[in-house]
Design an enzyme around this catalytic site. Structure first.
Site, PDB file in Angstrom:
ATOM      1  N   ALA A  35       0.908  -1.278  -0.194  1.00 48.79           N
ATOM      2  CA  ALA A  35       0.011  -0.055   0.124  1.00 48.79           C
ATOM      3  C   ALA A  35       0.844   1.190   0.138  1.00 48.79           C
ATOM      4  O   ALA A  35       0.949   2.250   0.946  1.00 48.79           O
ATOM      5  CB  ALA A  35      -1.179  -0.024   1.196  1.00 48.79           C
ATOM      6  N   HIS A  37       3.181   4.523  -0.525  1.00 48.41           N
ATOM      7  CA  HIS A  37       2.848   5.979  -0.645  1.00 48.41           C
ATOM      8  C   HIS A  37       4.174   6.806  -0.709  1.00 48.41           C
ATOM      9  O   HIS A  37       5.163   6.076  -0.612  1.00 48.41           O
ATOM     10  CB  HIS A  37       1.978   6.494   0.324  1.00 48.41           C
ATOM     11  CG  HIS A  37       2.518   6.164   1.740  1.00 48.41           C
ATOM     12  ND1 HIS A  37       3.501   6.531   2.301  1.00 48.41           N
ATOM     13  CD2 HIS A  37       1.913   5.401   2.615  1.00 48.41           C
ATOM     14  CE1 HIS A  37       3.564   6.039   3.615  1.00 48.41           C
ATOM     15  NE2 HIS A  37       2.641   5.362   3.724  1.00 48.41           N
ATOM     16  N   HIS A  40       7.071   5.756   1.726  1.00 45.82           N
ATOM     17  CA  HIS A  40       7.839   4.533   1.167  1.00 45.82           C
ATOM     18  C   HIS A  40       9.006   4.948   0.305  1.00 45.82           C
ATOM     19  O   HIS A  40      10.024   4.643   0.202  1.00 45.82           O
ATOM     20  CB  HIS A  40       6.880   3.359   0.832  1.00 45.82           C
ATOM     21  CG  HIS A  40       5.989   2.947   1.899  1.00 45.82           C
ATOM     22  ND1 HIS A  40       4.528   3.004   1.588  1.00 45.82           N
ATOM     23  CD2 HIS A  40       5.842   2.020   2.724  1.00 45.82           C
ATOM     24  CE1 HIS A  40       3.821   2.512   2.642  1.00 45.82           C
ATOM     25  NE2 HIS A  40       4.661   2.024   3.488  1.00 45.82           N
ATOM     26  N   GLY A 151      11.692   4.247   8.332  1.00 46.86           N
ATOM     27  CA  GLY A 151      10.971   5.729   8.269  1.00 46.86           C
ATOM     28  C   GLY A 151      11.073   6.197   9.903  1.00 46.86           C
ATOM     29  O   GLY A 151      10.693   5.334  10.853  1.00 46.86           O
ATOM     30  N   GLU A 152      11.355   7.611   9.959  1.00 44.70           N
ATOM     31  CA  GLU A 152      11.105   7.967  11.490  1.00 44.70           C
ATOM     32  C   GLU A 152       9.616   8.258  11.964  1.00 44.70           C
ATOM     33  O   GLU A 152       9.290   8.454  13.112  1.00 44.70           O
ATOM     34  CB  GLU A 152      11.768   9.344  11.330  1.00 44.70           C
ATOM     35  CG  GLU A 152      13.433   9.383  11.526  1.00 44.70           C
ATOM     36  CD  GLU A 152      14.014  10.722  11.418  1.00 44.70           C
ATOM     37  OE1 GLU A 152      13.416  11.746  11.375  1.00 44.70           O
ATOM     38  OE2 GLU A 152      15.328  10.606  11.527  1.00 44.70           O
ATOM     39  N   LYS A 153       8.788   7.955  10.844  1.00 44.65           N
ATOM     40  CA  LYS A 153       7.358   8.161  11.160  1.00 44.65           C
ATOM     41  C   LYS A 153       7.221   6.999  12.316  1.00 44.65           C
ATOM     42  O   LYS A 153       6.476   7.283  13.358  1.00 44.65           O
ATOM     43  CB  LYS A 153       6.641   7.576  10.000  1.00 44.65           C
ATOM     44  CG  LYS A 153       5.164   7.198   9.932  1.00 44.65           C
ATOM     45  CD  LYS A 153       4.271   8.119  10.603  1.00 44.65           C
ATOM     46  CE  LYS A 153       3.069   7.710  10.409  1.00 44.65           C
ATOM     47  NZ  LYS A 153       2.631   6.500  10.734  1.00 44.65           N
ATOM     48  N   ASP A 154       7.779   5.778  12.087  1.00 43.91           N
ATOM     49  CA  ASP A 154       7.552   4.876  13.262  1.00 43.91           C
ATOM     50  C   ASP A 154       8.696   4.935  14.066  1.00 43.91           C
ATOM     51  O   ASP A 154       9.901   4.150  13.896  1.00 43.91           O
ATOM     52  CB  ASP A 154       7.194   3.413  12.362  1.00 43.91           C
ATOM     53  CG  ASP A 154       6.214   3.583  11.604  1.00 43.91           C
ATOM     54  OD1 ASP A 154       4.916   3.498  12.232  1.00 43.91           O
ATOM     55  OD2 ASP A 154       6.454   3.614  10.333  1.00 43.91           O
ATOM     56  N   GLN A 157       9.681   2.012  16.431  1.00 46.66           N
ATOM     57  CA  GLN A 157      10.240   0.893  15.614  1.00 46.66           C
ATOM     58  C   GLN A 157      11.504   0.898  15.049  1.00 46.66           C
ATOM     59  O   GLN A 157      12.374   0.075  14.999  1.00 46.66           O
ATOM     60  CB  GLN A 157       9.247   0.700  14.377  1.00 46.66           C
ATOM     61  CG  GLN A 157       9.466  -0.219  13.296  1.00 46.66           C
ATOM     62  CD  GLN A 157       8.431  -0.538  12.273  1.00 46.66           C
ATOM     63  OE1 GLN A 157       7.439  -0.873  12.508  1.00 46.66           O
ATOM     64  NE2 GLN A 157       8.857   0.011  11.051  1.00 46.66           N
ATOM     65  N   SER A 190      -0.442   4.102   5.286  1.00 52.86           N
ATOM     66  CA  SER A 190      -1.122   3.480   4.556  1.00 52.86           C
ATOM     67  C   SER A 190      -2.615   3.499   5.178  1.00 52.86           C
ATOM     68  O   SER A 190      -3.612   3.094   4.554  1.00 52.86           O
ATOM     69  CB  SER A 190      -0.662   1.961   4.595  1.00 52.86           C
ATOM     70  OG  SER A 190       0.598   2.129   3.940  1.00 52.86           O
TER      71      SER A 190
HETATM   72  P1  AMP Z   1       4.878   0.120   6.507  1.00 52.88           P
HETATM   73  O1  AMP Z   1       4.678  -0.423   5.082  1.00 52.88           O
HETATM   74  O2  AMP Z   1       3.705   0.751   7.267  1.00 52.88           O
HETATM   75  O3  AMP Z   1       5.173  -1.134   7.331  1.00 52.88           O
HETATM   76  O4  AMP Z   1       6.045   0.929   6.547  1.00 52.88           O
HETATM   77  C1  AMP Z   1       7.489   0.583   5.638  1.00 52.88           C
HETATM   78  C2  AMP Z   1       8.562   1.600   5.953  1.00 52.88           C
HETATM   79  O5  AMP Z   1       7.897   3.012   5.289  1.00 52.88           O
HETATM   80  C3  AMP Z   1       8.676   1.973   7.510  1.00 52.88           C
HETATM   81  O6  AMP Z   1      10.033   1.859   7.905  1.00 52.88           O
HETATM   82  C4  AMP Z   1       7.914   3.100   8.075  1.00 52.88           C
HETATM   83  O7  AMP Z   1       8.623   3.870   8.994  1.00 52.88           O
HETATM   84  C5  AMP Z   1       8.245   3.941   6.579  1.00 52.88           C
HETATM   85  N1  AMP Z   1       6.999   5.071   6.526  1.00 52.88           N
HETATM   86  C6  AMP Z   1       5.869   4.715   6.730  1.00 52.88           C
HETATM   87  N2  AMP Z   1       5.095   6.084   6.538  1.00 52.88           N
HETATM   88  C7  AMP Z   1       6.217   6.767   6.258  1.00 52.88           C
HETATM   89  C8  AMP Z   1       6.510   8.319   5.979  1.00 52.88           C
HETATM   90  N3  AMP Z   1       5.083   9.189   6.063  1.00 52.88           N
HETATM   91  N4  AMP Z   1       7.234   8.947   5.910  1.00 52.88           N
HETATM   92  C9  AMP Z   1       8.721   8.291   5.879  1.00 52.88           C
HETATM   93  N5  AMP Z   1       8.643   6.776   6.162  1.00 52.88           N
HETATM   94  C10 AMP Z   1       7.319   6.276   6.450  1.00 52.88           C
END
Ligand code: AMP
Length: 281
Positions: A35, A37, A40, A151-154, A157, A190
């Site tokens: 998913a 965006h 990612h 990502g620093e978003k998480d 994590q 997502s």
């Molecule tokens: P996910 O698919 O949600 O597991 O995220 C995969 C990777 O993308 C993880 O390392 C997240 O921290 C990163 N990520 C998700 N959203 C963002 C964002 N808005 N900005 C930067 N990195 C992101």
């Protein structure tokens, strides 16, 4: 535009990476649950600056979802993801069959301390980081990249993965990328598709409140007071807050004199949002 090579087994992935290694190429892994965006894709672009070949993994990891969470309904947009990654000229998508990650008889769960038990996400999702640490360890072991990007978003994590890599002596360089936001400040996620249009409008308050709290902290406001003020503003806007805490940016323990971070998780209706902001010491 070339579609990325799509691999589904560890054997195929290892053969591909071995070929690149023989040519002396530097390999990056960007783990995702799909998913995709711009958040990612920003990690893909960061990877491009530092590696010759990029693997994006797409795997909705069942072990990081609690039974009441959204594993079944998590957005799955594989064809669109492939098209976006083709535009970025990603060489390889690793979309493992579930049995490649969790074969019959699989019996491992990685339980970390330190940032994984900081009392933030772990307080509300008690088995989440066990699932994350286990799947990331598997993906790193299977792909053996030079660098891996998160990502620093998480933010918690990211700290947990840095600790995992350190504690297991994994030969990979972990790189964190900045949070990518919508124009109104909402961090891309997502799960933002779950928000109603009214909730989507309100959701921008999270970043606005963090920014306000940050300004107050930098002006010398007491941390407890700044956090309480931000919480009360978010509650007034309709959020149900899980936590909003001011922490050390590395350990995620109590804030000290070094770099700090404000971290928040809050629900709008049934959608849970997380975000964070850096406070330079
Ligand atoms: P996910 O698919 O949600 O597991 O995220 C995969 C990777 O993308 C993880 O390392 C997240 O921290 C990163 N990520 C998700 N959203 C963002 C964002 N808005 N900005 C930067 N990195 C992101």
């Amino acid at each position: 535009m070339n579609q990325p090579l799509c691999l589904r087994t560890v054997v195929d992935l290892r053969a591909q990476v071995a070929g690149w290694r023989q040519q002396g190429l530097r390999v990056a892994l960007v783990p995702t649950m799909g998913a995709l965006h711009d958040g990612h894709l920003s990690l893909v672009r960061l990877a491009r600056q530092q590696a010759d070949r990029i693997i994006v993994s797409i795997f909705v990891n069942p072990t990081q979802f609690a039974p009441h969470e959204d594993f079944g309904s998590y957005p799955r947009t594989f064809d669109q993801d492939m098209a976006l990654l083709a535009q970025e000229q990603v060489e390889c998508v690793y979309a493992p069959l579930a049995t490649e990650i969790y074969p019959a008889g699989f019996d491992l769960s990685i339980i970390l301390g330190g940032p994984a038990t900081a009392g933030l996400e772990d307080r509300f999702r008690p088995t989440f980081f066990h699932g994350v640490a286990t799947v990331v360890a598997k993906l790193l072991s299977q792909s053996a990249p030079d660098i891996a990007l998160f990502g620093e978003k998480d933010f918690q994590q990211l700290a947990v993965i840095r600790k995992l890599v350190r504690d297991l002596d994994l030969p990979v360089n972990v790189i964190g990328g900045p949070t990518i936001r919508e124009t109104d400040g909402l961090a891309l996620s997502s799960r933002n598709v779950y928000l109603s249009s009214q909730e989507r409008h309100t959701a921008a308050q999270i970043h606005a409140c963090l920014q306000e709290a940050r300004t107050a902290l930098l002006q010398g406001e007491d941390a407890h007071k700044a956090c309480e003020e931000a919480k009360s503003q978010l509650q007034k806007a309709g959020f149900d807050i899980d936590y909003l805490e001011y922490r050390d940016a590395v350990t995620l323990g109590p804030a000290g004199s070094g770099a700090c971070r404000l971290l928040v998780a809050a629900k709008l209706g049934t959608t849970r949002l997380i975000d964070n902001i850096g406070i330079e010491g």
